[in-house]
Design an enzyme around this catalytic site. Structure first.
Site, PDB file in Angstrom:
ATOM      1  N   ASP A  60     -15.109   1.860   8.870  1.00 21.09           N
ATOM      2  CA  ASP A  60     -15.334   0.552   9.461  1.00 21.09           C
ATOM      3  C   ASP A  60     -16.134   0.726  10.749  1.00 21.09           C
ATOM      4  OD1 ASP A  60     -13.543   1.560  11.275  1.00 21.09           O
ATOM      5  OD2 ASP A  60     -11.892   0.277  10.696  1.00 21.09           O
ATOM      6  N   GLY A  62     -15.266  -0.192  13.794  1.00 19.38           N
ATOM      7  CA  GLY A  62     -14.457  -0.115  15.003  1.00 19.38           C
ATOM      8  C   GLY A  62     -14.269  -1.457  15.661  1.00 19.38           C
ATOM      9  N   ASP A 114     -19.160  -6.366  13.810  1.00 18.58           N
ATOM     10  CA  ASP A 114     -19.082  -7.823  13.755  1.00 18.58           C
ATOM     11  C   ASP A 114     -18.028  -8.286  14.751  1.00 18.58           C
ATOM     12  OD1 ASP A 114     -16.993  -6.676  12.287  1.00 18.58           O
ATOM     13  OD2 ASP A 114     -16.693  -8.474  11.097  1.00 18.58           O
ATOM     14  N   ASP A 246      -9.160  -2.777   1.019  1.00 15.97           N
ATOM     15  CA  ASP A 246      -8.422  -1.786   1.801  1.00 15.97           C
ATOM     16  C   ASP A 246      -7.301  -2.510   2.514  1.00 15.97           C
ATOM     17  OD1 ASP A 246      -8.837  -1.710   5.077  1.00 15.97           O
ATOM     18  OD2 ASP A 246     -10.340  -2.899   4.042  1.00 15.97           O
ATOM     19  N   CYS A 284       7.423   2.544 -13.614  1.00 15.60           N
ATOM     20  CA  CYS A 284       6.348   3.230 -12.897  1.00 15.60           C
ATOM     21  C   CYS A 284       6.269   4.704 -13.302  1.00 15.60           C
ATOM     22  CB  CYS A 284       6.594   3.109 -11.388  1.00 15.60           C
ATOM     23  SG  CYS A 284       5.376   3.969 -10.371  1.00 15.60           S
ATOM     24  N   CYS A 286       4.747   7.141 -11.401  1.00 15.52           N
ATOM     25  CA  CYS A 286       4.405   8.015 -10.272  1.00 15.52           C
ATOM     26  C   CYS A 286       5.399   9.164 -10.140  1.00 15.52           C
ATOM     27  CB  CYS A 286       4.341   7.202  -8.973  1.00 15.52           C
ATOM     28  SG  CYS A 286       5.955   6.822  -8.231  1.00 15.52           S
ATOM     29  N   CYS A 289       8.913   8.041  -8.819  1.00 13.94           N
ATOM     30  CA  CYS A 289       9.757   7.333  -9.787  1.00 13.94           C
ATOM     31  C   CYS A 289      10.185   8.233 -10.943  1.00 13.94           C
ATOM     32  CB  CYS A 289       9.033   6.103 -10.313  1.00 13.94           C
ATOM     33  SG  CYS A 289       8.927   4.759  -9.103  1.00 13.94           S
ATOM     34  N   HIS A 315       4.557   6.594  -3.952  1.00 13.45           N
ATOM     35  CA  HIS A 315       4.838   5.496  -4.879  1.00 13.45           C
ATOM     36  C   HIS A 315       3.952   4.281  -4.595  1.00 13.45           C
ATOM     37  CE1 HIS A 315       6.723   2.340  -7.194  1.00 13.45           C
ATOM     38  NE2 HIS A 315       6.748   1.631  -6.070  1.00 13.45           N
TER      39      HIS A 315
END
Length: 353
Positions: A60, A62, A114, A246, A284, A286, A289, A315
């Site tokens: 980004d 900043g 911005d 994000d 799930c 993962c 899990c 997770h």
């Protein structure tokens, strides 16, 4: 994009991220500029080499962090003057400076500087911020083009192929969003982002703004919604034309003991899970899990074990990245709308009782 603020996604290693099939991570220009410094990172070969991550990185500008400093910063036409939260030193972040810092970091995608104006502000300050953002965007683009064409002895470019995204502002006002789209796309960027949302406005208002703005952006370029959000936000905003997201929510909430599941948030510290043998989310796949119970994860969290943050983060990131994978498959196979309706029926923002 998992958020790696200071060059690391908190509580997990790059090996974990690769196992989760993360395609890209986000770095924070403000924090990396202040410590360890973009010049040091450039000397080390750029951010990829410095942190040992070979896949794409987005940084980004900043700007959001600077504007969140409130009393510690002043907005001027040339840029944002602020004092470091670390040592109080005075800095001026201009559109050109933000482009230079990111050129030295060498991210694959850089964002223009911005001005972030609160969504609750009156329309006139929002319009002033939108217009200033457009002027800054033109300056940032001109600076990057100059670096690409002739370079600068003071700037070490560590990724010559870096793309630059423009940012659309305008708060919750449709006419300002339309004007911002026109001004930003006229400058011409590799792709475009929608900023200034997920800052306290109701979800339905955010959806309306995204639904108004995204279709006006070029359909042959990625569309990035900055800083969003809850799992259902991903699906609803993809439905309105967004490609990239994000948010610190999955990692931050994990460290605070909140697991995001297909049924909704699960607060692992609750006493009801003290003897619960089930995994956080039975459906799930993962690592967390597949191997650990809610009772064990609650024990780790209540005991203050670092492993709690790691397992919870694994997770949450898996859930987010898997949701995006399912969205992509739904689009490819024409079943996205069915997925959207199923998600609406099963996922609740209220913590499980």
């Amino acid at each position: 994009m998992p958020v790696g603020t200071r060059g690391a996604v908190k509580a997990v290693t790059h090996r974990d991220l690769l196992g989760l099939e993360a395609e890209i991570i986000l770095g924070n220009t403000y924090h990396l500029y202040l410590k360890p410094g973009d010049e040091l990172i450039a000397t080390m070969g750029g951010l990829h080499a410095f942190i040992g991550w070979e896949r794409p990185i987005l940084t980004d500008s900043g700007g959001y962090q600077v504007f969140s400093l409130a009393a510690m910063r002043k907005i001027r036409e040339d840029g944002a003057e602020f004092r470091s939260h670390l040592d109080g030193s005075l800095h001026l972040l201009t559109p050109e400076k933000a482009a230079d810092i990111q050129a030295q970091l060498g991210s694959d995608i850089s964002m223009v500087l911005d001005e972030c104006v609160a969504s609750t502000a009156d329309k006139e300050p929002v319009r002033d911020g939108m217009l200033r953002s457009a002027r800054w965007a033109a300056r940032a683009r001109e600076r990057l083009q100059r670096l690409r064409e002739s370079g600068d002895p003071a700037v070490r470019i560590t990724n010559p192929g870096q793309a630059q995204f423009g940012i659309v502002q305008g708060g919750i006002h449709p006419d300002l969003r339309t004007e911002s789209v026109q001004r930003t796309t006229e400058i011409g960027f590799e792709a475009y982002a929608i900023g200034g949302l997920s800052v306290g406005e109701p979800a339905e208002v955010m959806y309306e703004v995204v639904g108004h703005t995204a279709p006006q952006l070029p359909d042959d370029r990625p569309r990035y919604l900055m800083g969003t959000g809850m799992p259902d936000d991903l699906i609803e905003c993809v439905a309105r034309g967004i490609d990239m997201f994000d948010c610190v929510l999955p990692t931050r909430n994990a460290r605070n003991g909140q697991l995001l599941t297909s049924a909704g948030p699960l607060v692992i510290k609750n006493a009801r899970y003290a003897e619960d043998p089930l995994p956080p989310d039975p459906g799930c796949g993962c690592y967390t899990c597949r191997h650990f119970s809610r009772a064990y994860l609650r024990h780790l969290y209540m005991a203050g074990e670092m492993t709690a943050a790691t397992l919870n983060t694994i997770h949450n990131l898996y859930f987010y990245l898997d949701t995006m994978r399912r969205i992509r498959e739904g689009i490819m196979f024409g079943s996205f709308e069915r997925l959207r309706q199923e998600f609406r029926q099963t996922f609740s923002r209220r913590p499980q009782q």
